[in-house]
Motif scaffolding. Structure first.
Motif, short mmCIF file in Angstrom:
data_model
loop_
_atom_site.label_atom_id
_atom_site.label_comp_id
_atom_site.label_asym_id
_atom_site.label_seq_id
_atom_site.Cartn_x
_atom_site.Cartn_y
_atom_site.Cartn_z
N LEU A 24 -5.57 3.70 -5.35
CA LEU A 24 -5.17 3.10 -4.07
C LEU A 24 -5.38 4.08 -2.91
N ASP A 25 -5.14 5.36 -3.13
CA ASP A 25 -5.41 6.35 -2.09
C ASP A 25 -6.89 6.37 -1.72
N ALA A 26 -7.75 6.31 -2.74
CA ALA A 26 -9.19 6.30 -2.48
C ALA A 26 -9.59 5.05 -1.70
N ALA A 27 -9.01 3.91 -2.05
CA ALA A 27 -9.31 2.67 -1.33
C ALA A 27 -8.84 2.74 0.11
N ALA A 28 -7.69 3.37 0.33
CA ALA A 28 -7.11 3.45 1.68
C ALA A 28 -7.91 4.40 2.57
N GLY A 79 3.87 -5.79 1.12
CA GLY A 79 5.11 -5.08 0.85
C GLY A 79 5.82 -5.61 -0.38
N LYS A 80 5.88 -6.93 -0.54
CA LYS A 80 6.52 -7.54 -1.72
C LYS A 80 5.79 -7.13 -3.00
N ILE A 81 4.47 -7.20 -2.95
CA ILE A 81 3.68 -6.86 -4.13
C ILE A 81 3.83 -5.38 -4.47
N ALA A 82 3.73 -4.52 -3.46
CA ALA A 82 3.88 -3.08 -3.71
C ALA A 82 5.25 -2.78 -4.30
N ASP A 83 6.29 -3.38 -3.75
CA ASP A 83 7.65 -3.15 -4.25
C ASP A 83 7.79 -3.61 -5.70
N ALA A 84 7.26 -4.79 -6.01
CA ALA A 84 7.34 -5.31 -7.37
C ALA A 84 6.55 -4.46 -8.36
N LEU A 85 5.51 -3.78 -7.88
CA LEU A 85 4.72 -2.89 -8.73
C LEU A 85 5.34 -1.50 -8.84
N ILE A 89 4.77 2.20 0.13
CA ILE A 89 3.75 2.32 1.17
C ILE A 89 4.16 3.48 2.07
N SER A 90 3.22 4.37 2.34
CA SER A 90 3.52 5.49 3.23
C SER A 90 2.36 5.69 4.20
N PHE A 91 2.66 6.40 5.26
CA PHE A 91 1.66 6.67 6.29
C PHE A 91 1.55 8.17 6.48
#
Length: 102
Positions: A24-28, A79-85, A89-91
């Motif tokens: 996910l970091d690479a995608a971001a 946000g819902k999906i990230a939380d359930a996984l 999420i950070s910046f």
């Protein structure tokens, strides 16, 4: 000689939390929201979609559509999906885009 190819699916290689975070970091890094959504879709496929659907209150079809790379999920959905996984999420500052104060 016939050459056969099998379909490559990144979800097959997302085995650990570290794998998922790095992916996910690479995608971001690209900054393209469609790439990020598609990568999150790969993570969802690597996990239990039925459980994720129950945990988020979103339909399986809705999750697939939102994270297809062609969907346009809302930040609330992400946000819902990230939380359930179990993801957060950070910046972080983009040092290339920061201009020094005068």
């Amino acid at each position: 000689m016939d050459v056969t190819f099998s379909r490559y699916d990144p979800a097959d290689f997302l085995k650990s939390e570290a794998d998922i975070a790095a992916y996910l970091d690479a995608a971001a890094e690209d900054g393209d929201t469609a790439v990020i959504a598609a990568a999150l879709g790969d993570v969802v496929r690597a996990r239990n979609l039925s459980k994720l659907s129950r945990d988020t209150g979103l339909s399986r079809e809705g999750i697939y559509k939102a994270l297809s790379g062609e969907g346009n999920p809302s930040f609330a959905t992400i946000g819902k999906i990230a939380d359930a996984l179990g993801l957060r999420i950070s910046f972080q500052p983009n040092h290339q885009a920061i201009t020094p104060a005068p």
